[in-house]
Scaffold this active site. Structure first.
Site: not given
Length: 521
Positions: A161, A190, A194, A243
């Protein structure tokens, strides 16, 4: 008047760490730790001020960033870290101290509070090195670039992340940053942004997220529903597979963003999440809003958006796009003031303001970029666009913490559905839940001796988040209404001494399922 002093000799560091850290300069406390003031949900829950009022430290390596954190008087002493240059694995080591908990190969903001990281000078680039925020509060990250953070391959950092938050994080403002990767999960990357495991009151503003498989998520799984109250505004999402963001439970406010080349799915509201989606510009993209890859539905309220060359899949199985003509299926109350640019000018405004090294410019709400005004005070609120209807009580200045007084207490209620128990709301287990026999009812926590409480946390079970649409919190001893609202979650009120507190559900969109009724002093 400013004066420059020297950081006290990096007390507690080994000789090796001292040599790696070098000399860190401080200035006397400044009027403002960051440029401008926090917006969106980061302005709630007592606000997000970062290191305002503390000393200012200059860092050109990751080790120096860690050293600055470790040499504070305490883990909550305010500090602003001015960062310039490239921060990478070669110059980021673990530093030890009583006011920090750092690690090598990642910028670790763990078990700390009141920190600002601000890119200055020729810019700050975190290269293949992520920023990890854990068990922390009141954090500002502004005017930096984080790129190519990997979870597999070499080198790895922060689980892949760019910026990751987890485990009881509160009040984070990330502003005018550039977060980018060079591919998706198969290439070792990734998420760019997040949040998971009880992260709340976060704003991402005037930032660029691009060239990644995953923009970011709220909630690591369908059972991680303790996150929420996140604002995304005036950002550019470009060449992202999915996302943008993914929301599991909670409330998200998404406005004045420019979405370009969203390749598979965009705003993915699921597991009871509720998204307010205002005046965004979606362009050359696919399935930019809906519930995807799950049977657990989410909800949205839409207004003022532009869909420019957006394609929509047919609804089938776990693919449930909101289009081709998105309409609202819920309503979301927003508890703060905000300015909305017309969707038509969002591409130009975002192009001129978003990202690192753009001068930290913002929009004035009239499609015109403005230069920043440093200072510790909040700007005068301009025209606002609140959602009509009742709003939830303003969260208090502190977060649920310390001892959950419901553990070990008693409980009762008005009724219980088959297979549920009053005790399920005080067992610390999110997989068990109480439901009334109908869509309304009440549940109580009670003690043998009077307790003084000022906050409760009503946690809805997976698959039922958002079902509660109206409630009252009662002092059962005398019938007084402590608070009322429309969304379950953290509820703050004047400290009250009582022996029994009752959560009364007055309306619901489906059968309520309350997993935990937490109480705090």
């Amino acid at each position: 008047m400013r004066r420059t002093v020297t950081l006290r000799l990096l007390a507690g560091l080994s000789a090796t760490a001292m040599g790696a850290a070098g000399l860190v300069a401080l200035t006397t406390p400044q009027a403002s730790a960051a440029v401008g003031s926090a917006t969106g949900f980061a302005s709630r829950n007592g606000g997000t001020t970062g290191g305002a009022g503390g000393q200012t430290v200059r860092a050109t390596t990751g080790t120096q960033i860690h050293a600055a954190l470790c040499n504070r008087a305490s883990s909550s002493t305010p500090i602003t870290i001015h960062v310039e240059g490239t921060i990478n694995h070669g110059n980021t080591t673990k530093v030890s101290g009583s006011s920090c908990n750092t690690a090598a190969d990642v910028i670790e903001l763990k078990q700390i509070s009141n920190v600002t990281i601000l890119g200055v000078g020729n810019g700050a680039v975190f290269d293949q090195l992520g920023i990890h925020i854990r068990e922390a509060s009141n954090i500002i990250i502004q005017n930096v670039t984080v790129r190519n953070v990997k979870k597999s391959g070499s080198p790895t950092s922060n689980g892949g992340d760019a910026i990751g938050m987890e485990a009881n994080v509160r009040n984070v403002w990330v502003d005018h940053v550039t977060l980018e990767a060079s591919g998706g999960e198969s290439q070792g990357f990734d998420g760019l942004f997040d949040m998971k495991n009880n992260t709340q009151y976060v704003t991402l503003s005037y930032s660029i997220l691009r060239n990644s498989g995953r923009g970011g998520l709220v909630g690591s799984s369908e059972s991680d529903l303790s996150n929420g109250f996140v604002t995304y505004h005036n950002n550019l999402y470009e060449n992202i597979d999915s996302r943008t963001p993914l929301l599991r439970g909670g409330v998200g406010h998404v406005y004045n963003n420019h979405f370009v080349r969203i390749n598979e799915s965009g705003i993915n509201s699921r597991a009871g999440a509720r998204a307010k989606v205002d005046n965004n510009y979606f362009q050359n993209s696919k399935d930019v809003l809906g519930t995807f890859y799950t049977s657990q539905a989410g909800y949205w309220q839409v207004s003022g958006n532009t869909f420019d060359n957006v394609t929509w899949s047919s609804r089938s199985g776990d693919t449930n796009p909101a289009g081709p003509n998105p309409t609202s299926n819920t309503s979301v109350s927003i508890p703060y003031s905000y300015r909305l640019d017309a969707a038509s000018c969002v591409p130009s405004i975002v192009r001129e303001t978003a990202g690192a090294n753009k001068g930290i410019r913002t929009s004035n709400g009239n499609c015109t970029p403005t230069n920043p005004t440093p200072g510790p005070t909040n700007p005068t609120p301009g025209p606002t666009n609140p959602t009509p209807g009742p709003t939830n009580p303003t969260p208090g200045p502190t977060n649920p913490g310390g001892t959950n007084l419901s553990i070990g207490a008693g409980s009762d209620g008005s009724s219980k559905a088959s297979g549920t128990s009053y005790g399920d709301v005080r067992d610390g287990n999110m997989s068990t839940a109480w439901s009334p026999s109908g869509t309304t009812g009440s549940i109580s926590i009670k003690w043998d001796a009077a307790k003084r409480i000022s906050r409760v946390n009503i946690r809805e079970a997976s698959g039922a988040v958002g079902n509660v649409r109206g409630w009252r919190l009662l002092n059962h001893d005398n019938g007084a209404v402590l608070a009322s609202g429309t969304t379950a979650g953290v509820i703050s009120f004047s400290a009250t001494t009582l022996r029994k507190v009752t959560f009364e559900i007055t309306s619901a969109s489906g059968t309520p399922r309350i997993a935990e009724f937490e109480t705090y002093a």
